[in-house]
Design a protein around this motif. Sequence first.
Motif, mmCIF file in Angstrom:
data_model
loop_
_atom_site.group_PDB
_atom_site.id
_atom_site.type_symbol
_atom_site.label_atom_id
_atom_site.label_comp_id
_atom_site.label_asym_id
_atom_site.label_seq_id
_atom_site.Cartn_x
_atom_site.Cartn_y
_atom_site.Cartn_z
ATOM 1 N N GLU A 88 12.093 13.607 11.035
ATOM 2 C CA GLU A 88 11.493 12.813 12.111
ATOM 3 C C GLU A 88 11.072 11.436 11.604
ATOM 4 O O GLU A 88 11.204 10.431 12.318
ATOM 5 C CB GLU A 88 10.290 13.551 12.686
ATOM 6 C CG GLU A 88 10.655 14.802 13.467
ATOM 7 C CD GLU A 88 9.428 15.614 13.836
ATOM 8 O OE1 GLU A 88 9.531 16.430 14.758
ATOM 9 O OE2 GLU A 88 8.364 15.428 13.191
ATOM 10 N N MET A 91 14.207 9.288 11.238
ATOM 11 C CA MET A 91 14.739 8.904 12.543
ATOM 12 C C MET A 91 13.847 7.884 13.256
ATOM 13 O O MET A 91 14.338 7.043 14.010
ATOM 14 C CB MET A 91 14.900 10.144 13.422
ATOM 15 C CG MET A 91 15.953 11.121 12.926
ATOM 16 S SD MET A 91 17.590 10.364 12.732
ATOM 17 C CE MET A 91 17.953 9.889 14.425
ATOM 18 N N SER A 92 12.555 7.940 13.006
ATOM 19 C CA SER A 92 11.646 7.012 13.684
ATOM 20 C C SER A 92 11.827 5.577 13.223
ATOM 21 O O SER A 92 11.450 4.637 13.928
ATOM 22 C CB SER A 92 10.193 7.451 13.462
ATOM 23 O OG SER A 92 9.839 7.357 12.089
ATOM 24 N N SER A 94 14.909 4.380 12.343
ATOM 25 C CA SER A 94 16.367 4.216 12.321
ATOM 26 C C SER A 94 16.849 3.015 13.124
ATOM 27 O O SER A 94 18.059 2.768 13.195
ATOM 28 C CB SER A 94 17.044 5.482 12.861
ATOM 29 O OG SER A 94 16.617 5.766 14.182
ATOM 30 N N SER A 102 15.603 3.229 6.271
ATOM 31 C CA SER A 102 15.750 4.586 6.794
ATOM 32 C C SER A 102 17.048 5.214 6.312
ATOM 33 O O SER A 102 17.077 6.374 5.895
ATOM 34 C CB SER A 102 15.715 4.555 8.322
ATOM 35 O OG SER A 102 15.945 5.839 8.851
#
Length: 214
Positions: A88, A91-92, A94, A102
Amino acid sequence: MDGADPAALEDLICCPVCDALHVVDEIPDGIRLRCVRCRTVIAVGRPEAILRIVTLAATSLVLMTIVIFYPFLQLRNGVFTSRASVFETVMSFSEGIMAPLSIAVAFFVIILPVGRLAAILWALGPLAIERAPLPGAALMLRLSETVKPWAMAEIFMVGVAVALVKLADLATLSMGPAFWSFAAFVFITALQDTQMSKHSIWTALDTAAKNSPR
């Protein structure tokens, strides 16, 4: 060594610590050979070495699954509480200016370590249960050795430790299951690498490939 017998050169092992050269023939099952100068283990009998490496690699792969998808850290500051897994978190960030960071974290901390473990299991898994090696086993083993310096899980752990020191005064921290799994992963991976005797592994793989039915 101009003019040296190629067959004799195949039996030479260089100690990874002190560079002393040793002539090693076939190693009996379960026997450990140590450097005569610094006593470092330079080769291990096939059953003990292969089985131990495969077991540790499989354990690390299970731990890495927990690391990726389970909560890593929880921050609590008053009524504000935040928790997230490594996946998570990656992805946050990205999108936007943090996207390259990332991608780098995902590649060096997740993809490469998992890929290296999968390559080791592909190459050595069948040998641990006395089966013929899978197609491309030598390529997978060579790949696992090539990417080893770039699998930076332990570097990420150092970064996390530094971040914890910085955040300790700002919020109440609690470690999730992924944090402890990651710590265990780093330790087990280091232990696994100490068992990776190139001579024993490549000799076992070469022997298994020659003895496997065509």
